[in-house]
Scaffold this active site. Structure first.
Site, PDB file in Angstrom:
ATOM      1  N   ASP A 276     -54.503 -11.430 -65.055  1.00 61.18           N
ATOM      2  CA  ASP A 276     -53.603 -11.960 -64.005  1.00 61.18           C
ATOM      3  C   ASP A 276     -52.245 -11.267 -63.890  1.00 61.18           C
ATOM      4  O   ASP A 276     -51.215 -11.938 -63.701  1.00 61.18           O
ATOM      5  CB  ASP A 276     -53.392 -13.469 -64.227  1.00 61.18           C
TER       6      ASP A 276
ATOM      7  N   GLU B  46     -56.006 -14.797 -60.798  1.00 61.18           N
ATOM      8  CA  GLU B  46     -56.152 -16.219 -60.488  1.00 61.18           C
ATOM      9  C   GLU B  46     -56.080 -16.312 -58.974  1.00 61.18           C
ATOM     10  O   GLU B  46     -55.044 -15.974 -58.376  1.00 61.18           O
ATOM     11  CB  GLU B  46     -55.068 -17.057 -61.177  1.00 61.18           C
TER      12      GLU B  46
ATOM     13  N   LYS C 275     -60.792 -15.531 -60.376  1.00 62.39           N
ATOM     14  CA  LYS C 275     -61.137 -16.750 -61.118  1.00 62.39           C
ATOM     15  C   LYS C 275     -60.351 -17.937 -60.563  1.00 62.39           C
ATOM     16  O   LYS C 275     -59.148 -17.835 -60.347  1.00 62.39           O
ATOM     17  CB  LYS C 275     -60.869 -16.553 -62.611  1.00 62.39           C
TER      18      LYS C 275
ATOM     19  N   LYS D  92     -57.974 -21.251 -65.158  1.00 60.19           N
ATOM     20  CA  LYS D  92     -57.116 -20.503 -66.072  1.00 60.19           C
ATOM     21  C   LYS D  92     -57.955 -19.538 -66.912  1.00 60.19           C
ATOM     22  O   LYS D  92     -57.508 -18.447 -67.249  1.00 60.19           O
ATOM     23  CB  LYS D  92     -56.333 -21.470 -66.972  1.00 60.19           C
TER      24      LYS D  92
ATOM     25  N   VAL E 103     -50.826 -12.110 -68.551  1.00 61.85           N
ATOM     26  CA  VAL E 103     -49.969 -13.300 -68.488  1.00 61.85           C
ATOM     27  C   VAL E 103     -50.759 -14.517 -68.015  1.00 61.85           C
ATOM     28  O   VAL E 103     -51.759 -14.384 -67.330  1.00 61.85           O
ATOM     29  CB  VAL E 103     -48.787 -13.062 -67.522  1.00 61.85           C
ATOM     30  N   THR E 104     -50.238 -15.714 -68.367  1.00 64.05           N
ATOM     31  CA  THR E 104     -49.224 -15.940 -69.378  1.00 64.05           C
ATOM     32  C   THR E 104     -49.917 -16.218 -70.705  1.00 64.05           C
ATOM     33  O   THR E 104     -51.046 -16.710 -70.719  1.00 64.05           O
ATOM     34  CB  THR E 104     -48.284 -17.131 -69.021  1.00 64.05           C
TER      35      THR E 104
ATOM     36  N   CYS F  99     -53.286 -18.615 -69.122  1.00 65.72           N
ATOM     37  CA  CYS F  99     -54.532 -17.929 -68.785  1.00 65.72           C
ATOM     38  C   CYS F  99     -55.038 -16.991 -69.885  1.00 65.72           C
ATOM     39  O   CYS F  99     -56.250 -16.829 -70.050  1.00 65.72           O
ATOM     40  CB  CYS F  99     -54.382 -17.192 -67.471  1.00 65.72           C
TER      41      CYS F  99
ATOM     42  N   GLN G 270     -55.796 -19.460 -89.563  1.00 59.82           N
ATOM     43  CA  GLN G 270     -57.050 -19.919 -90.179  1.00 59.82           C
ATOM     44  C   GLN G 270     -58.093 -18.786 -90.224  1.00 59.82           C
ATOM     45  O   GLN G 270     -59.273 -18.998 -89.934  1.00 59.82           O
ATOM     46  CB  GLN G 270     -57.614 -21.119 -89.413  1.00 59.82           C
TER      47      GLN G 270
HETATM   48  N1  TIU Z   1     -52.305 -16.696 -65.150  1.00 55.76           N
HETATM   49  C1  TIU Z   1     -51.752 -17.810 -65.633  1.00 55.76           C
HETATM   50  O1  TIU Z   1     -51.340 -17.864 -66.774  1.00 55.76           O
HETATM   51  N2  TIU Z   1     -51.589 -18.878 -64.741  1.00 55.76           N
HETATM   52  C2  TIU Z   1     -50.590 -19.812 -64.831  1.00 55.76           C
HETATM   53  O2  TIU Z   1     -50.517 -20.724 -64.033  1.00 55.76           O
HETATM   54  N3  TIU Z   1     -49.679 -19.639 -65.846  1.00 55.76           N
HETATM   55  C3  TIU Z   1     -48.546 -20.371 -66.061  1.00 55.76           C
HETATM   56  O3  TIU Z   1     -47.908 -20.140 -67.086  1.00 55.76           O
HETATM   57  N4  TIU Z   1     -48.145 -21.246 -65.165  1.00 55.76           N
END
Ligand code: TIU
Length: 226
Positions: A23, A71, A128, A131, A156-157, A161, A201
């Site tokens: 993303d 996304e 997609k 997430k 990210v993030t 995701c 772990q």
């Molecule tokens: N790609 C992804 O991480 N989608 C999000 O909505 N991330 C947020 O941190 N909001």
């Protein structure tokens, strides 16, 4: 190849490993997109672009498989559950028109991967609705067709995701590694926590490493098993 990683070295073979870039879209990295409508300072995310570019260039040079995710929702929002669209109190909701087109809608300017990391011919691009990169996508089938068993993650993030995708992949039997300096969060503390919990772990979800370790291995493939 064997690279230094936490909690212990990570072994992989180039032809069974894909680089998965999660993303890296304008919607998350540039002002006016989904990330900002949620109330986030999006400038933090741009900091990882140079290290992602370096890894992507080296991985392409080495001939590795590349997967990009976005996304993205269909224009009619048929794949966007009301629970996702109506959650919280964002300035603009998914599907609303913002300065980069409709928020988080496939094909809109803001939904594109940033130019610096744009896909090239032959690379897989997965849209997609969730997430995770595996939910409601053909990703698992495509990886199986290509004999992929190991996944290197960037993007990210970190705690949304990337972490969701890495957990989905781990449950499907992939050995996953997250490149620490190639992922970022709107919340630095969440990035730190996510990185620590993924590798805790005995690599319960996967490994973490800095990109320098991977770049060094790609420069000297003879240094490890290929
Ligand atoms: N790609 C992804 O991480 N989608 C999000 O909505 N991330 C947020 O941190 N909001």
């Amino acid at each position: 190849m064997l690279i230094p990683a936490q909690p212990f070295p990570y072994a992989f073979q180039m032809d069974h490993t894909a680089l998965v870039i999660i993303d890296m879209q304008r919607d998350f990295i540039e002002p006016g997109g989904f990330g900002e409508t949620l109330g986030n300072d999006v400038s933090l995310l741009a900091a990882i672009v140079p290290s992602c570019q370096t890894v992507l260039a080296a991985w392409r040079q080495a001939g590795g498989m590349v997967v990009h995710t976005r996304e993205a929702h269909a224009a009619d929002l048929s794949d966007c559950p009301p629970a996702k669209r109506l959650r919280g109190n964002p300035r603009l909701r998914i599907g609303d028109v913002g300065p980069m087109g409709r928020i988080l809608v496939a094909g809109e300017p803001g939904n594109q991967i940033i130019d610096a990391l744009a896909p090239v011919a032959g690379e897989i691009v997965i849209d997609k609705p969730g997430k995770g990169a595996f939910y409601a996508t053909p990703l698992q089938a495509l990886l199986a067709q290509n004999g992929i068993t190991h996944l290197l993650f960037m993007g990210v993030t970190t705690e949304v995701c990337v972490q969701t995708s890495m957990r989905e992949a781990n449950d499907r039997g992939y050995d996953c590694l997250l490149l620490e300096d190639c992922t970022e969060s709107y919340f630095p503390a969440f990035k730190t926590s996510a990185v620590e919990m993924l590798r805790a772990q005995g690599a319960i979800v996967g490994w973490t490493a800095f990109s320098a370790a991977l770049l060094q291995a790609l420069d000297t493939p003879e240094s490890g098993q290929r």
